[in-house]
Write an enzyme that holds these catalytic residues in place. Structure first.
Site, PDB file in Angstrom:
ATOM      1  N   HIS A  72      39.006  33.228  34.973  1.00  0.00           N
ATOM      2  CA  HIS A  72      39.480  32.489  33.890  1.00  0.00           C
ATOM      3  C   HIS A  72      38.441  31.447  33.785  1.00  0.00           C
ATOM      4  O   HIS A  72      37.645  30.985  34.424  1.00  0.00           O
ATOM      5  CB  HIS A  72      40.793  31.680  34.674  1.00  0.00           C
ATOM      6  CG  HIS A  72      41.094  30.492  33.720  1.00  0.00           C
ATOM      7  ND1 HIS A  72      41.898  30.836  33.060  1.00  0.00           N
ATOM      8  CD2 HIS A  72      40.929  29.264  33.697  1.00  0.00           C
ATOM      9  CE1 HIS A  72      42.486  29.449  32.041  1.00  0.00           C
ATOM     10  NE2 HIS A  72      41.823  28.514  32.816  1.00  0.00           N
ATOM     11  N   ASN A 126      34.269  41.081  29.275  1.00  0.00           N
ATOM     12  CA  ASN A 126      34.359  41.400  30.849  1.00  0.00           C
ATOM     13  C   ASN A 126      34.559  42.586  31.386  1.00  0.00           C
ATOM     14  O   ASN A 126      33.951  43.103  32.138  1.00  0.00           O
ATOM     15  CB  ASN A 126      35.493  40.178  31.460  1.00  0.00           C
ATOM     16  CG  ASN A 126      34.897  38.883  31.507  1.00  0.00           C
ATOM     17  OD1 ASN A 126      33.887  38.548  32.332  1.00  0.00           O
ATOM     18  ND2 ASN A 126      35.312  37.969  30.511  1.00  0.00           N
TER      19      ASN A 126
END
Ligand code: GAR
Length: 189
Positions: free
Chosen positions: A110, A16
């Site tokens: 998340h 990410n």
């Protein structure tokens, strides 16, 4: 255009983080990545940051209290003139003081459709529950784990024959698209 300075906190692979760095290459991206922080000195993601010439603060948290370690991270972020913090697989609870200092300017990604499946092993738990859909969430960080105002979500269907790895791979593709977009929207707002 002056760009918002972002610090990214990682503990591992850093995919990410890489997606955020890649997005920041575009001329119209409203943020730049000013610092990568890792609490795991040999986190794989640090190599990618180094190759891309991004400054790092990498130090083990071991032997320090949560507040002591977070104060060092906070100092590194401020020394780098960071304005926003993006947690990207940062597998460590934050101290209340750190959360308060960055409130409204710290986001997390998340791998679940929050408020469902906070914590670890989300893909396995989604499969065990027999859910038809899964996904990821970007949210502002508050004191509670994987909680705080939701900024955006992306969904994927759970497919026949999915195992946790296959599902994780499909969710991760969505994470890499969602995170840069939501971070850009936040710093523009
Ligand atoms: C990502 O799937 C991220 O959503 C998750 O850890 C992975 C890190 O991968 N974060 C959490 O579970 C936070 N509670 P990456 O290091 O390749 O970005």
């Amino acid at each position: 255009m002056s760009r918002a300075r972002v610090g990214i906190l990682i503990s591992g692979r850093g995919s990410n983080m890489a997606a955020l760095i890649e997005a920041a290459r575009k001329e119209d991206c409203p943020y730049e990545v000013a610092l990568i922080v890792s609490n795991v000195p040999d986190a794989a993601g640090l190599d990618y940051a180094a190759v891309n010439g991004i400054p790092q603060f990498a130090m083990s948290h071991k032997g320090l209290s949560r507040a002591e370690f977070d104060a060092l991270v906070d100092g590194a972020l401020r020394d780098a003139d960071v304005e926003y913090v993006a947690l990207a697989g940062y597998m460590r609870l934050l101290s209340p003081g750190f959360v308060a200092a960055w409130r409204g300017r710290m986001v997390n990604i998340h791998p679940s459709l929050l408020p469902f499946y906070k914590g670890l092993d989300t893909h396995r738990r989604v499969l065990d529950a027999g859910d038809a859909r899964h996904g990821c969430t970007v949210h502002l960080v508050t004191e509670s784990l994987d909680d705080g105002p939701i900024l955006a979500q992306a969904e994927v269907p759970v497919l026949e024959g999915d195992d946790a790895e296959a599902l994780a791979r499909r969710v991760l593709i969505e994470e890499h698209k969602l995170y840069p977009r939501v971070l850009a929207d936040l710093v523009r707002s």
